[in-house]
Design an enzyme around this catalytic site. Sequence first.
Site, PDB file in Angstrom:
ATOM      1  N   MET A  91      -5.322  -0.558  -2.610  1.00 33.47           N
ATOM      2  CA  MET A  91      -4.730  -0.658  -1.212  1.00 33.47           C
ATOM      3  C   MET A  91      -3.189  -0.819  -1.336  1.00 33.47           C
ATOM      4  SD  MET A  91      -7.153  -0.529   1.022  1.00 33.47           S
ATOM      5  CE  MET A  91      -9.106  -0.815   1.207  1.00 33.47           C
ATOM      6  N   CYS A  92      -2.790  -0.558  -0.297  1.00 34.16           N
ATOM      7  CA  CYS A  92      -1.102  -0.295  -0.334  1.00 34.16           C
ATOM      8  C   CYS A  92      -0.630  -1.598   0.131  1.00 34.16           C
ATOM      9  CB  CYS A  92      -0.684   0.568   0.857  1.00 34.16           C
ATOM     10  SG  CYS A  92      -1.461   2.289   0.600  1.00 34.16           S
ATOM     11  N   ARG A  93       0.651  -1.851  -0.022  1.00 33.12           N
ATOM     12  CA  ARG A  93       1.265  -3.149   0.193  1.00 33.12           C
ATOM     13  C   ARG A  93       2.506  -2.715   1.380  1.00 33.12           C
ATOM     14  NH1 ARG A  93      -1.712  -6.984  -0.483  1.00 33.12           N
ATOM     15  NH2 ARG A  93      -2.939  -5.479   0.370  1.00 33.12           N
ATOM     16  N   ASN A 144      -2.079   0.372   5.754  1.00 31.49           N
ATOM     17  CA  ASN A 144      -3.124   0.107   4.569  1.00 31.49           C
ATOM     18  C   ASN A 144      -4.474  -0.020   5.027  1.00 31.49           C
ATOM     19  OD1 ASN A 144      -3.904  -0.985   2.313  1.00 31.49           O
ATOM     20  ND2 ASN A 144      -3.330  -3.174   2.731  1.00 31.49           N
TER      21      ASN A 144
END
Length: 255
Positions: free
Chosen positions: A1-3, A112
Amino acid sequence: MCRIAAYTGPEIPLENIIVRPAHSLLAQSQHANEAKLTVNGDGFGISWYGADKAPGLYRDVLPAWADENLTNLCRMVHSRLFIAHIRASTVGETSRANCHPFKFGKWSFCHNGQIPHFKAIRRRMLAALPDQLFEAMQGTTDSEMIFFTLLANGLEADPAAAMRATLAQIGPAGDNGPIKITCVFSDGETLFAFRHATTGNAPSLYASGVLDNGGRSLASEPLCGTAARWSAIPTDTMCAMTVAGVKTLDGLVAA
């Protein structure tokens, strides 16, 4: 997952949020604590606001830790409101057009999460966009589609209603896994935040208290590394952050 990390308040160098904190967004690009993947190396981007209504935008496909331009930019550019994102891709190839944030007019947006049945609904959602928004899309991600669908559904007038309409268009998750949406976006005056998952936990997002300089921040993981000093953004509720604090808009967005 992105941040994700974002800031609003007195003008500061971008590095005060993105680079310098103990658990900065740059640190999270290699050492995320609250994501499936500890490394987020599929590109990065920053949108920031100044005198113009439209935000500045810098995006690249390099891992955030591998681009010396990023640290120099963050040292030299000052802003009163900005959004930064590091990507771990789920939908769409690694390209500059697919790096977040995305922008249109005065709005900038990052996400996200994932829509696991995106291929099945992509054509329908594209067809529902007005011509101006359809022509403005550049990438192939579910994230950009969420953003432009929000715009089509009246984001300018009512962010909470726009999110309700967008979730309805996305529809149920089906058999491919849960829908997960954590997003941060802005019109240059307010930071908006939203978290949603059809099952399980939505990707993390926290709000800071008042920072040392009087500003406030949103981040996927507390930038100081201490969760007790930050408050989790509630799920299924549209939140708006200004220097004055965080408030909910129009109650629950989704049941």
